[in-house]
Design a protein around this motif. Structure first.
Motif, mmCIF file in Angstrom:
data_model
loop_
_atom_site.group_PDB
_atom_site.id
_atom_site.type_symbol
_atom_site.label_atom_id
_atom_site.label_comp_id
_atom_site.label_asym_id
_atom_site.label_seq_id
_atom_site.Cartn_x
_atom_site.Cartn_y
_atom_site.Cartn_z
ATOM 1 N N ASN A 168 47.014 34.064 44.122
ATOM 2 C CA ASN A 168 45.805 34.431 44.621
ATOM 3 C C ASN A 168 45.207 35.097 43.025
ATOM 4 O O ASN A 168 45.674 36.082 42.787
ATOM 5 C CB ASN A 168 45.335 35.389 45.750
ATOM 6 N N TYR A 169 44.350 34.203 42.236
ATOM 7 C CA TYR A 169 43.556 34.576 40.755
ATOM 8 C C TYR A 169 43.341 36.103 41.199
ATOM 9 O O TYR A 169 42.773 36.626 39.614
ATOM 10 C CB TYR A 169 43.616 32.766 40.201
ATOM 11 N N SER A 170 42.690 35.750 42.189
ATOM 12 C CA SER A 170 41.731 36.892 42.212
ATOM 13 C C SER A 170 41.103 37.877 42.999
ATOM 14 O O SER A 170 39.607 37.986 42.419
ATOM 15 C CB SER A 170 39.952 35.807 42.160
ATOM 16 N N GLN A 171 42.047 37.835 43.179
ATOM 17 C CA GLN A 171 41.254 38.109 44.543
ATOM 18 C C GLN A 171 41.625 39.689 44.474
ATOM 19 O O GLN A 171 43.344 40.162 43.936
ATOM 20 C CB GLN A 171 42.135 38.795 46.188
ATOM 21 N N ASP A 172 40.792 40.904 44.639
ATOM 22 C CA ASP A 172 41.315 42.605 44.553
ATOM 23 C C ASP A 172 40.846 43.117 43.031
ATOM 24 O O ASP A 172 40.883 43.634 41.744
ATOM 25 C CB ASP A 172 42.743 42.944 44.482
ATOM 26 N N PHE A 173 41.634 41.611 42.106
ATOM 27 C CA PHE A 173 41.682 42.056 40.437
ATOM 28 C C PHE A 173 42.057 40.377 39.463
ATOM 29 O O PHE A 173 42.296 40.102 39.761
ATOM 30 C CB PHE A 173 43.228 42.963 40.364
ATOM 31 N N PRO A 174 41.170 40.309 39.529
ATOM 32 C CA PRO A 174 40.585 38.782 38.830
ATOM 33 C C PRO A 174 40.615 39.070 37.521
ATOM 34 O O PRO A 174 40.329 38.518 36.429
ATOM 35 C CB PRO A 174 38.668 38.389 39.168
ATOM 36 N N PHE A 175 42.337 39.283 37.459
ATOM 37 C CA PHE A 175 42.266 39.167 35.837
ATOM 38 C C PHE A 175 44.031 38.768 35.879
ATOM 39 O O PHE A 175 44.659 39.486 36.344
ATOM 40 C CB PHE A 175 42.644 40.217 34.559
ATOM 41 N N ILE A 176 44.023 38.448 34.282
ATOM 42 C CA ILE A 176 45.346 37.658 35.016
ATOM 43 C C ILE A 176 46.442 37.666 33.099
ATOM 44 O O ILE A 176 45.466 38.573 32.231
ATOM 45 C CB ILE A 176 45.912 35.990 34.692
ATOM 46 N N TRP A 177 47.312 38.171 33.070
ATOM 47 C CA TRP A 177 47.708 38.971 31.331
ATOM 48 C C TRP A 177 47.890 37.276 30.837
ATOM 49 O O TRP A 177 48.863 36.200 31.307
ATOM 50 C CB TRP A 177 49.275 39.172 31.270
ATOM 51 N N ASP A 178 47.795 36.981 29.901
ATOM 52 C CA ASP A 178 48.155 35.896 28.720
ATOM 53 C C ASP A 178 48.928 35.979 27.798
ATOM 54 O O ASP A 178 49.226 37.491 27.096
ATOM 55 C CB ASP A 178 47.086 34.863 28.148
#
Length: 301
Positions: A168-178
């Motif tokens: 899940n890309y967006s549950q609780d924390f809708p950010f990702i490291w790139d």
């Protein structure tokens, strides 16, 4: 009544056939009831068709087994036959039952909901609908680069929530490291290059960084997880051809491609403004020494 008992005593074979006809009629009636139930309750045409066919085929198999058992005398308890039939129905519809159970699990545990981006069964996309049988997704990736929509709508059985991991890309924390790498030529002003990259990243990513810090605190309080660095970070390594700058940063999961484009464009512009103090590198080949070879060509008359 006496005459009926007398007829049964005198014609045991006919009586057995009559009982078998009643049993077969009962089994066929149960099959039809299940088919009508599925026709009314299951909205998806494909699942409805396959379920009805499965019940029909299984019912005929059970009827053949009952015929053999009835006339050979191996099954005398009708309750046992009904039990076998019920178990067969459950086996035939196990995928449908798992899908319904999966939908309940999704809603109760909140595995994902419409609007979130997930990856399940090697399929990545945005969830656009969840019903009692299927999860519907707008697919991203495949033959298009990065996180763009491919244009295909994918229906996936809810049973898959029990069969593998769900990303899940967006549950609780809708950010990702790139991250991405920048090759800087040897002889460039390294400190200036570092300053350009970090300052540009801070400027463009400031909103993402501020929002992510607030939500990351909630994640740390909810889960057993270490605190993480959310500000842009830069790591440098030396290669055979250039100095490699690795920029790692946090970004909104839906804006990864556009943000990377903006960073590249802005950094490239700032490097050009250094008037040669910082230069981007490319793969080069240096020839150290070349042996001269003389060829004598003789001509014969």
């Amino acid at each position: 009544m006496e005459r009926l008992n007398q007829w049964i005593t005198e014609n045991p074979t006919l009586y057995s056939i009559f009982k078998f006809i009643l049993l077969a009629t009962f089994v066929l009636a149960i099959i039809q009831l299940f088919r009508r139930f599925l026709r009314k309750q299951v909205t998806d045409a494909s699942v409805r068709y396959k379920s009805q066919k499965g019940i029909e085929i299984f019912g005929y198999v059970i009827l053949i087994l009952l015929s053999f058992s009835y006339f050979t005398g191996n099954i005398k308890d009708f309750t046992l036959a009904i039990g076998l039939f019920s178990a067969g129905i459950a086996f035939t519809l196990q995928e449908l039952i798992l899908s319904i159970a999966g939908s309940l699990y999704i809603f109760i545990v909140k595995v994902y909901k419409p609007g979130e981006r997930i990856e399940i069964n090697d399929i990545k996309g945005d969830v656009i609908d969840v019903d009692s049988i299927y999860t519907t997704m707008m697919e991203i990736g495949q033959w298009v680069s990065s996180d763009n929509y491919s244009g295909r709508i994918v229906k996936l059985s809810n049973a898959f929530v029990f069969k593998g991991p769900i990303y899940n890309y967006s549950q609780d924390f809708p950010f990702i490291w790139d991250e991405f790498n920048l090759p800087i030529r040897y002889g460039s002003n390294v400190e200036l290059a570092k300053s350009i990259i970090i300052e540009t990243a801070k400027e463009i990513l400031s909103q993402f960084t501020a929002n992510s810090k607030t939500q990351w605190k909630a994640v740390v309080n909810k889960y057993y997880i270490e605190d993480a660095m959310l500000d842009p970070t830069l790591a440098i390594s030396l290669t055979d051809n250039w100095i490699q700058f690795n920029l790692r940063y946090i970004v909104d999961y839906k804006k990864r491609r556009f943000t990377k484009h903006t960073l590249h464009d802005k950094i490239n512009l700032e490097i050009k403004r250094t008037n040669g103090k910082v230069l981007l590198a490319s793969t080069t080949l240096e020839i150290i020494n070349m042996t001269k070879t003389k060829f004598n060509v003789e001509t014969k008359n």
